[in-house]
Every structure is written in C-alpha cells, then in structure tokens.
Design a protein around this motif. Structure first.
Motif, PDB file in Angstrom:
ATOM      1  N   ASP A  26     -13.871 -19.063  34.862  1.00  0.00           N
ATOM      2  CA  ASP A  26     -14.684 -18.685  36.022  1.00  0.00           C
ATOM      3  C   ASP A  26     -14.321 -17.327  36.615  1.00  0.00           C
ATOM      4  OD1 ASP A  26     -16.281 -20.908  35.961  1.00  0.00           O
ATOM      5  OD2 ASP A  26     -14.894 -22.112  37.164  1.00  0.00           O
ATOM      6  N   VAL A  27     -13.231 -16.740  36.141  1.00  0.00           N
ATOM      7  CA  VAL A  27     -12.780 -15.471  36.726  1.00  0.00           C
ATOM      8  C   VAL A  27     -13.868 -14.392  36.727  1.00  0.00           C
ATOM      9  CG1 VAL A  27     -11.214 -13.523  36.374  1.00  0.00           C
ATOM     10  CG2 VAL A  27     -10.309 -15.849  36.450  1.00  0.00           C
ATOM     11  N   PRO A  28     -14.585 -14.182  35.600  1.00  0.00           N
ATOM     12  CA  PRO A  28     -15.583 -13.104  35.610  1.00  0.00           C
ATOM     13  C   PRO A  28     -16.641 -13.268  36.703  1.00  0.00           C
ATOM     14  CG  PRO A  28     -15.210 -13.870  33.372  1.00  0.00           C
ATOM     15  CD  PRO A  28     -14.471 -14.815  34.277  1.00  0.00           C
ATOM     16  N   VAL A  29     -16.872 -14.505  37.158  1.00  0.00           N
ATOM     17  CA  VAL A  29     -17.889 -14.701  38.187  1.00  0.00           C
ATOM     18  C   VAL A  29     -17.394 -14.212  39.540  1.00  0.00           C
ATOM     19  CG1 VAL A  29     -19.322 -16.418  39.361  1.00  0.00           C
ATOM     20  CG2 VAL A  29     -18.785 -16.692  36.944  1.00  0.00           C
ATOM     21  N   VAL A  30     -16.076 -14.373  39.777  1.00  0.00           N
ATOM     22  CA  VAL A  30     -15.589 -14.101  41.131  1.00  0.00           C
ATOM     23  C   VAL A  30     -15.043 -12.690  41.331  1.00  0.00           C
ATOM     24  CG1 VAL A  30     -15.127 -16.509  41.628  1.00  0.00           C
ATOM     25  CG2 VAL A  30     -13.330 -15.124  40.612  1.00  0.00           C
ATOM     26  N   ILE A  31     -14.765 -11.960  40.238  1.00  0.00           N
ATOM     27  CA  ILE A  31     -14.224 -10.620  40.484  1.00  0.00           C
ATOM     28  C   ILE A  31     -15.370  -9.612  40.617  1.00  0.00           C
ATOM     29  CG2 ILE A  31     -12.017 -11.086  39.333  1.00  0.00           C
ATOM     30  CD1 ILE A  31     -13.039  -9.476  36.958  1.00  0.00           C
ATOM     31  N   PRO A  32     -15.146  -8.508  41.347  1.00  0.00           N
ATOM     32  CA  PRO A  32     -16.184  -7.481  41.477  1.00  0.00           C
ATOM     33  C   PRO A  32     -16.534  -6.949  40.089  1.00  0.00           C
ATOM     34  CG  PRO A  32     -14.313  -7.026  42.910  1.00  0.00           C
ATOM     35  CD  PRO A  32     -13.912  -8.153  42.037  1.00  0.00           C
ATOM     36  N   HIS A  33     -17.803  -6.777  39.831  1.00  0.00           N
ATOM     37  CA  HIS A  33     -18.201  -6.408  38.478  1.00  0.00           C
ATOM     38  C   HIS A  33     -17.784  -4.998  38.085  1.00  0.00           C
ATOM     39  CE1 HIS A  33     -21.152  -9.943  37.958  1.00  0.00           C
ATOM     40  NE2 HIS A  33     -19.908 -10.307  38.165  1.00  0.00           N
ATOM     41  N   SER A  34     -17.676  -4.122  39.086  1.00  0.00           N
ATOM     42  CA  SER A  34     -17.176  -2.780  38.746  1.00  0.00           C
ATOM     43  C   SER A  34     -15.716  -2.895  38.276  1.00  0.00           C
ATOM     44  CB  SER A  34     -17.287  -1.856  39.949  1.00  0.00           C
ATOM     45  OG  SER A  34     -16.745  -2.488  41.090  1.00  0.00           O
ATOM     46  N   ALA A  35     -14.964  -3.825  38.907  1.00  0.00           N
ATOM     47  CA  ALA A  35     -13.582  -4.043  38.469  1.00  0.00           C
ATOM     48  C   ALA A  35     -13.563  -4.602  37.052  1.00  0.00           C
ATOM     49  CB  ALA A  35     -12.880  -5.006  39.431  1.00  0.00           C
ATOM     50  N   ALA A  36     -14.506  -5.490  36.771  1.00  0.00           N
ATOM     51  CA  ALA A  36     -14.612  -6.016  35.411  1.00  0.00           C
ATOM     52  C   ALA A  36     -14.869  -4.879  34.436  1.00  0.00           C
ATOM     53  CB  ALA A  36     -15.739  -7.049  35.337  1.00  0.00           C
ATOM     54  N   GLY A  37     -15.737  -3.957  34.843  1.00  0.00           N
ATOM     55  CA  GLY A  37     -16.041  -2.811  33.992  1.00  0.00           C
ATOM     56  C   GLY A  37     -14.802  -1.971  33.723  1.00  0.00           C
ATOM     57  N   ILE A  38     -14.031  -1.716  34.773  1.00  0.00           N
ATOM     58  CA  ILE A  38     -12.793  -0.948  34.616  1.00  0.00           C
ATOM     59  C   ILE A  38     -11.859  -1.658  33.637  1.00  0.00           C
ATOM     60  CG2 ILE A  38     -10.705  -0.157  35.818  1.00  0.00           C
ATOM     61  CD1 ILE A  38     -13.068   1.438  36.702  1.00  0.00           C
ATOM     62  N   ALA A  39     -11.747  -2.997  33.799  1.00  0.00           N
ATOM     63  CA  ALA A  39     -10.863  -3.770  32.930  1.00  0.00           C
ATOM     64  C   ALA A  39     -11.296  -3.645  31.477  1.00  0.00           C
ATOM     65  CB  ALA A  39     -10.870  -5.239  33.359  1.00  0.00           C
ATOM     66  N   ILE A  40     -12.595  -3.770  31.247  1.00  0.00           N
ATOM     67  CA  ILE A  40     -13.079  -3.697  29.862  1.00  0.00           C
ATOM     68  C   ILE A  40     -12.881  -2.302  29.294  1.00  0.00           C
ATOM     69  CG2 ILE A  40     -15.130  -3.872  28.386  1.00  0.00           C
ATOM     70  CD1 ILE A  40     -16.072  -6.083  30.261  1.00  0.00           C
ATOM     71  N   LEU A  41     -13.174  -1.314  30.116  1.00  0.00           N
ATOM     72  CA  LEU A  41     -13.018   0.063  29.647  1.00  0.00           C
ATOM     73  C   LEU A  41     -11.569   0.312  29.230  1.00  0.00           C
ATOM     74  CD1 LEU A  41     -14.488   2.715  29.257  1.00  0.00           C
ATOM     75  CD2 LEU A  41     -13.782   3.395  31.551  1.00  0.00           C
TER      76      LEU A  41
END
Lengths: 262, 350
Positions: free
Chosen positions: A92-107
């Motif tokens: 469920d983590v991807p749902v609750v974190i800010p998506h821009s932060a998710a983008g940074i993580a993936i990058l």
C-alpha cells in the motif's frame, strides 16, 4: 414508505451537494470548450500522439506487472508466512506517498549510473525520458490497486473448492488455473481496470522520470504553464472523453463476460 | 483395507490422539461422534489435506501417510458438495478424468456411466448453482468416484439434506458400497450410522473410544456419547416380522412392539424417544397400540421434568413432567401402564 423523514432529506441534500461538486467543474470544462476547439484539438498530432502514448504505456504497465502481481495476490490470500502484515503494508505504500516523491525514488533507482539503469542499457532499454520509464512510473503508483483487488478475489474463493480439486488429482498449477483464477477473475479484471485507470491518470511520478515523451497529463500541464487555461482545457476534455469511452467499453465487456458465465 | 495407526495431530486447541481403526475392503465404516470430536480432521488426515504429527495411514498395504494428495487413491465428498460453480455438471464429473491420459470419448463414456449410477444423467448440462441439495450431493459422489478411488471418504454427506432426500441418498450410498467400494463415512447422526454402517467407530474428544458392529456399539456403549442417546432414547435389538404397509411386529427380549416400517423383515433395532412414552395409572383406552404393564424402577429429576426407568420385561427410560410424578404418585415399586403409538417406535435395519 410514506411520511416525512427529515434525516433522509438531509442525507439526500448532502449527497446532492457531493455529486454536484464532482459534476459541476467537469461540466463547466465541457461547456467552456466549443465543438470547433474540441475537434481541432483532437486532430492536433501532438495531442493524439500523446493520448496514444498514455493509453499503450498504461495498458502495458498493467499487463506486464499483472503477470507477476496475480500469483503474488494468490499467495497473499492463501498462504501464511512471516511478516505477512508487513508485506501487505508495503503493497500500500505507493498509494500513500506523494507521487512526485515516488517519481524521485524511481528516477534514483533507474538512472544511468545505477545497476538497474546499466542493466537496462545493456539490453537497449533506457528508462529515463522514455516509454519504459513511463511504464515503470505508472506501474509503481498503480500496482496496489490490482494486487489488493486480486487478493480479495482469491480470498473469496472457498478454500474447500481448491482442496476438492487437489483430492480429485489435480496438480497445484491446474487447481490455480482451473479453479482459483476463473473464480477470482471478476475481481482481477476490475483490479486491472482500476490499475490501468490509475496509471493513465498519473502525473507526478511520470513527469519526474520522463517529461518527454509527453503523456497527456504532462502535456496538459505544459500547455497550461506555457499558454494558460484556455489552451490546456480542450486537451483535458479530449483526454477525459477518450478515457471514459474506454472504461465504458471495458465495463461492458467484463459484465457481458459475467453474464455469460452465470 | 484402510488401516489408521496411532494418528495424532494438533491444530491449535484441537487435537487427535492415537487414533486407531481399520476399515475392511469393500466395507462401510462409519465414524460417529459429536461435532467438534475431530471427525472431519481425521478424514482430512486420511485424505492428505492435513499432515499428522505422528502415526501412519495404510491403504491396501501401501503407506500413504506422506503420499501426495493426488496419488493417494482416495476420494472425498464434502458436506456441502464443493462442486465447482463455474463448470457444468458434466465438467465437474469429468474434472478428475481430464488430468489423466483418457481420450475425450472415453471421458464421455465414463461420465455417462457415473451419471447413470448416481442418477444425474438428466442434469449434465446444468450448472451446479441451481441444483437441489440432493442433486448436488449426487453429482459430488459421481465426481469423487470418477478416478476410481480405492477408498471413498464421506464427510457428513447427508447433513445438509432434508429427510426425504436423505433416504434417497442413503440408498445410493448403499448401492455404491454394494459395488465393492470401500467407504469411510463421518457423521454425528447415530441413526445414519446404524442404517449404513457395517462397522462403527465412535470418536470422542479426539480419539476413537469404541469400534464394532452397530449392534455391539449400541447395545454395549462404552462412551458417554453413545450411552447418552441409548439412555434417553431407548434402543433395543431384535427381529422385525410382517410385511410392508401393515402394522409390524418387533420382538425384543420377549416383548412384542407394534410399529410401522417399510423395511423388509429381519434383524435390527428399534428406537423410542423417552419423550414419546406415556405413563398411566391404569390400562389406557387411547389409540396407542403398544400398552405394557410395568413397574417403576427409579425416578430422577432431569433438566426438564423427571427421568424414570420402567421395567416392562425390558427397561424403558421415560421423560415425564414433575406434575405427573406427583399426581400419579410415581416412585420405585409403583405399578404403571406404559403406552406408545406405533409411529413413536422407529425401526433401524441392521
């Protein structure tokens, strides 16, 4: 039922307000877009190309990660293992974190100087600023929808049916493909539709991994930033129409399948 | 032959301890016990769905304790049939056949045979969801028999059915057993056990406390569970005479009962519920056809009313109200009349 029920009236009024809140901005956007503008935008090659890109990347993200997520969902539904609660929480983590932060993580995970980035490059896959990167970003933020729906679907299949099939001589793989998967199919399909929808509408994670090629949410943002509301709006309207058309079609297809089954 | 040797298994709070029993080849073995006694767990151990902590399961000389579920040669019918809802009746029955090397026409022939035996041939194209409970159980039986199991396990197969369907399905179970199929059947219903079993194993608190023929188990109960319904429900062994459709005689211990039954004449039991026994001070002039003079042996307060034993040549347990105890002056030594309607006496064939 007869008679005046004040509570019911209040509830209906509140419900009406919520509904209006959703409908009014969308309707306003549609009304503000003239048919001429609409068709001109739909014919714009940049817009059409971007919508096409958004559709196929989100679809591919759903299919590729679905193949891995569905068996995983079965394990979550059926097996006991250490740290199962933790694993469910991680999903469920991807749902609750800010998506821009998710983008940074993936990058950070796929850029050229990382192991994954180099591995991708060695087989000709470049994740940054490319369709594969878009697919990863979309999948990251949308996969919980599929895993959770599929897990609930598998959990709803009576375990007794799987046991019965085993006793009847079926291998575990045959039990999965002939009993568990077909009986959970309805939930899985609706999970896939949700995942696809979520991936398609993603902006934050994708814009960081890949500003170009431009998926439609990024294109809307760019036109808004460069030219203003009047230029962004028609693109948004066209994109919404395309999405809605696809969802109605998919829902119809899956409910037709359900009816044929029962 | 199925030999279950010292099976022990612990599942949470529940445990089976040193379970031992033997089911003869071609025999009908019934495990009788209250719900929660461990019957279903035991069946799942034999079927391979639960691995025992200790002990062995031996089927026809082969140790199958740790054998794969698929290779045990054991069939299992669940209480609620567990048919696959997304497949037709035909596909359900064919399911175990399709994982083997059978050709399509062979499968079709085998499904046809099984559907004939279980009388579901007219249902093959239907979906299990809109079958009646009895039809579902028949299909489940056909499906379980399809791979020709050496042993067929039945987990409360009649419990979810109404009375009329039960007798139909009992006949089918007898018929299948008559074809040489070894069966192990689990139930909490002693009548079901008495009617079907060649041998009975009584299971109580996770262990088998007594095994024997229905006669041995019911007439000399060694467990509280069996004794309880023998005590309150009077059970007597004897011989049924007469023919169908008439009032029948049943002779037990020199006492002649008159009753109704469709069963053929022969050896069996009668069961009388303690609540159905009427006690009077003098010979009654009612419609009851069974009237016996007797002597009160004991009167004891029960949970409701009073439980008394009356000697009419054999001892009958009766349940009466406290008011009757007072108004009839019931106490040990008192002479009374015992009466019973023919329909209150239930005959069970051996």
């Amino acid at each position: 039922m007869s008679g005046f029920d004040p509570m019911r009236l209040v509830f209906v009024l509140l419900g009406g307000l919520v509904l209006l809140f959703i409908i009014a901005p969308l309707a306003g956007m549609f009304i503000a877009t003239s048919p001429a503008e609409f068709f001109e935008t739909a014919a714009d090659r940049e817009v059409a190309g971007s919508i096409g890109l958004t559709l196929w990347t989100s679809m591919l993200a759903t299919i590729i990660f679905g193949v891995a997520a569905i068996p995983f969902a079965w394990i979550l539904a059926r097996k006991k293992f250490p740290f199962k609660k933790l694993v469910s929480a991680i999903i469920d983590v991807p749902v609750v974190i800010p998506h821009s932060a998710a983008g940074i993580a993936i990058l950070g995970f796929v850029s050229r100087d990382t192991v994954v980035g180099r591995l991708g490059e060695s087989v000709g896959l470049n994740f940054v600023g490319s369709a594969p990167g878009i697919i990863l970003a979309m999948a990251f933020v949308s996969i919980p929808f599929l895993v959770n729906a599929a897990r609930d679907g598998f959990a709803a299949v009576p375990e007794k049916l799987e046991k019965a099939a085993l006793v009847l001589g079926a291998s575990p793989a045959r039990v999965f493909f002939t009993i568990s998967l077909p009986l959970a199919w309805r939930s899985i399909v609706s999970g896939m539709i949700m995942m696809w929808a979520r991936g398609m509408s993603e902006f934050g994670a994708v814009v960081i991994v890949a500003y170009h090629p431009m998926i439609t949410p990024v294109l809307i943002y760019e036109r808004f930033g460069a030219f203003g509301l009047a230029y962004a709006r028609p693109v948004a309207v066209v994109f919404i129409c395309v999405c809605l058309a696809f969802f109605v079609l998919l829902r119809m297809l899956s409910s037709k399948y359900d009816n044929a089954e029962s | 032959m199925l030999k279950v040797e010292n099976i022990s298994v612990r599942l949470g709070k529940f445990e089976l301890r040193d379970v031992i029993f033997t089911a003869d080849p071609g025999g009908y073995f019934v495990l009788l016990g209250m719900s929660g006694a461990g019957k279903s767990v035991l069946l799942q151990v034999v079927g391979g769905l639960i691995r025992p902590d200790r002990g062995r399961v031996i089927l026809n000389g082969r140790d199958i304790t740790s054998e794969k579920i698929q290779k045990r040669g054991v069939g299992l019918v669940f209480q609620d049939s567990a048919l696959f809802p997304h497949m037709s009746v035909y596909r359900n029955i064919a399911y175990p056949l399709l994982s083997g090397r059978m050709g399509r026409s062979q499968v079709r022939r085998r499904v046809g045979e099984l559907a004939d035996i279980t009388r579901v041939a007219h249902l093959l194209k239907r979906t299990p969801l809109n079958l009646s409970g009895g039809e579902q159980q028949r299909v489940a039986l056909a499906r379980a028999l399809a791979p020709e199991p050496e042993l067929l396990l039945l987990d409360e197969p009649l419990s979810s059915l109404d009375v009329r369907l039960r007798s139909d399905l009992r006949a089918l179970l007898r018929d299948i057993n008559g074809r040489g199929q070894t069966m192990v059947h689990v139930t909490h219903d002693y009548e079901e056990a008495a009617m079907l079993a060649g041998r009975i194993g009584v299971i109580e608190n996770g262990t088998v406390v007594q095994t024997g023929t229905p006669g041995e188990v019911f007439l000399n109960p060694r467990s509280e569970f069996v004794a309880r319904f023998v005590g309150i429900r009077n059970i007597f062994g004897g011989t049924l005479g007469g023919n169908k459709g008439t009032l029948r005689n049943f002779i037990s211990g020199g006492i002649k009962f008159t009753l109704l039954s469709d069963e053929p004449p022969g050896e069996g039991f009668v069961v009388v519920r303690a609540e159905d026994i009427v006690i009077s001070a003098s010979r009654p002039s009612s419609s009851a056809v069974n009237n016996f003079p007797g002597t009160v042996r004991s009167v004891q307060p029960a949970r409701i009313g009073a439980e008394m034993m009356v000697d009419i040549g054999i001892e009958l347990g009766a349940l009466v109200s406290e008011e009757s105890v007072a108004s009839l002056g019931l106490k040990p030594g008192k002479k009374v009349w015992v009466s019973l309607k023919a329909t209150a006496i239930k005959y069970i064939r051996r």
